[in-house]
Design a protein around this motif. Structure first.
Motif, PDB file in Angstrom:
ATOM      1  N   PRO A   1       0.779  -1.259   0.083  1.00  0.00           N
ATOM      2  CA  PRO A   1       0.008   0.021  -0.258  1.00  0.00           C
ATOM      3  C   PRO A   1       1.033   1.419   0.042  1.00  0.00           C
ATOM      4  N   TRP A   2       2.012   1.232   0.694  1.00  0.00           N
ATOM      5  CA  TRP A   2       2.941   2.289   0.467  1.00  0.00           C
ATOM      6  C   TRP A   2       4.432   1.708   0.493  1.00  0.00           C
ATOM      7  N   ALA A   3       5.307   2.481  -0.122  1.00  0.00           N
ATOM      8  CA  ALA A   3       6.617   1.845  -0.023  1.00  0.00           C
ATOM      9  C   ALA A   3       7.743   3.194  -0.186  1.00  0.00           C
TER      10      ALA A   3
ATOM     11  N   TYR B   1       3.055   4.592  11.501  1.00  0.00           N
ATOM     12  CA  TYR B   1       2.209   5.262  12.307  1.00  0.00           C
ATOM     13  C   TYR B   1       1.103   6.179  11.401  1.00  0.00           C
ATOM     14  N   SER B   2       1.652   6.873  10.736  1.00  0.00           N
ATOM     15  CA  SER B   2       0.745   7.999   9.855  1.00  0.00           C
ATOM     16  C   SER B   2      -0.226   7.201   8.707  1.00  0.00           C
ATOM     17  N   PHE B   3       0.308   6.357   7.951  1.00  0.00           N
ATOM     18  CA  PHE B   3      -0.332   5.768   7.079  1.00  0.00           C
ATOM     19  C   PHE B   3      -1.915   5.250   7.192  1.00  0.00           C
ATOM     20  N   LYS B   4      -2.776   5.443   6.503  1.00  0.00           N
ATOM     21  CA  LYS B   4      -3.935   4.669   6.482  1.00  0.00           C
ATOM     22  C   LYS B   4      -4.621   4.400   5.203  1.00  0.00           C
ATOM     23  N   GLU B   5      -5.309   3.226   5.175  1.00  0.00           N
ATOM     24  CA  GLU B   5      -5.990   2.848   4.171  1.00  0.00           C
ATOM     25  C   GLU B   5      -7.068   3.932   3.558  1.00  0.00           C
TER      26      GLU B   5
ATOM     27  N   ILE C   1      -1.142  13.566  -0.332  1.00  0.00           N
ATOM     28  CA  ILE C   1       0.011  14.690  -0.861  1.00  0.00           C
ATOM     29  C   ILE C   1       0.544  15.188   0.503  1.00  0.00           C
ATOM     30  N   GLU C   2      -0.257  15.614   1.741  1.00  0.00           N
ATOM     31  CA  GLU C   2       0.033  16.040   2.976  1.00  0.00           C
ATOM     32  C   GLU C   2       1.126  15.082   3.328  1.00  0.00           C
ATOM     33  N   LEU C   3       0.827  13.852   3.671  1.00  0.00           N
ATOM     34  CA  LEU C   3       1.632  12.824   4.324  1.00  0.00           C
ATOM     35  C   LEU C   3       2.849  12.659   3.453  1.00  0.00           C
ATOM     36  N   THR C   4       2.910  12.614   2.149  1.00  0.00           N
ATOM     37  CA  THR C   4       4.155  12.444   1.571  1.00  0.00           C
ATOM     38  C   THR C   4       5.027  13.752   1.825  1.00  0.00           C
ATOM     39  N   LYS C   5       4.558  14.972   1.659  1.00  0.00           N
ATOM     40  CA  LYS C   5       5.293  16.127   1.792  1.00  0.00           C
ATOM     41  C   LYS C   5       6.066  16.119   3.147  1.00  0.00           C
TER      42      LYS C   5
END
Length: 248
Positions: free
Chosen positions: A171-173, A188-192, A200-204
């Motif tokens: 789901p993320w890498a 901790y921060s990623f969610k489905e 975008i905000e999480l990636t940044k």
């Protein structure tokens, strides 16, 4: 008319000036070691790359610093590389190796489009082609990839292909030297099923955290969004005051 004499010491950096003065007065042991850069050293994508699925597509992000040991070769390199219209790849490792292998995969995907009346290839096909080449040349190449894209069959997809040729859909890498600093934050921060704006905000934010800690990551943050509507590119930087700061 004779040329004026020029004191070359005026053109030396302070460290060089101190070294010359120490030699003149007989204190050669006090000479500061000068930095030595091996210009034959391979250019490395010491980097931070992040890809994640969201509800509707995928978001990719990467810093823009390319280094050669401790020497920064480029501050604005683009590590989000287009393979075909619906598939991008994030590269880490030896820059020449990743570029060459990406060119080969791009050739294969263009050939697929020619044989299928211009239809874009499945994301999984592009990822498997990266994996096949990475595994077959694992002893010659030093490279890792995160392949991400969108197709009509499976929607948004992210595939991790680390050094050695393993492939795994996630789901993320992440990849690159800076990723080691932010695995806990991402866990901790990623969610489905995040929205596009949340992804975008999480990636940044994750990129900013890694860039503040990793010496081989830096510059600006490049982000791409791939969905059924196409590809949307954007950049974030301290100058634009839209990239979080985690240092004074």
């Amino acid at each position: 008319m004779p040329l004026p004499e020029i004191d070359m010491n005026e053109f030396l950096i302070p460290q060089s000036r101190r070294n010359l003065k120490a030699i003149e007065v007989g204190f050669a042991s006090q000479v500061d070691p000068m930095p030595i850069y091996d210009l034959n050293r391979p250019v490395s994508c010491g980097t931070t790359t992040i890809c994640m699925e969201y509800d509707g597509g995928v978001v990719l992000g990467a810093d823009s610093r390319t280094a050669m040991g401790t020497f920064i070769v480029s501050r604005v390199s683009d590590k989000l590389t287009k393979v075909v219209d619906n598939v991008y790849v994030c590269r880490s490792g030896n820059a020449a190796h990743t570029q060459a292998l990406t060119d080969v995969v791009t050739y294969h995907m263009d050939f697929y489009k020619m044989n299928n009346k211009g239809k874009n290839p499945p994301v999984e096909l592009a990822a498997n082609t990266f994996q096949d080449l990475s595994y077959n040349y694992r002893d010659q190449l030093t490279c890792g990839f995160v392949v991400a894209g969108w197709d009509e069959v499976k929607g948004g997809q992210v595939y991790l292909i680390p050094l050695g040729g393993l492939i795994h859909r996630m789901p993320w890498a992440m990849g690159g030297s800076g990723s080691t600093y932010i695995y806990g934050y991402m866990d901790y921060s990623f969610k489905e099923s995040m929205t596009k704006e949340e992804a975008i905000e999480l990636t940044k934010t994750a990129l900013a955290m890694a860039m503040s800690r990793d010496g081989s990551s830096g510059g600006i943050a490049r982000v791409a969004v791939i969905s059924k509507d196409g590809v949307e590119r954007m950049t974030f930087s301290e100058d634009q005051k839209n990239l979080p700061l985690f240092r004074k």
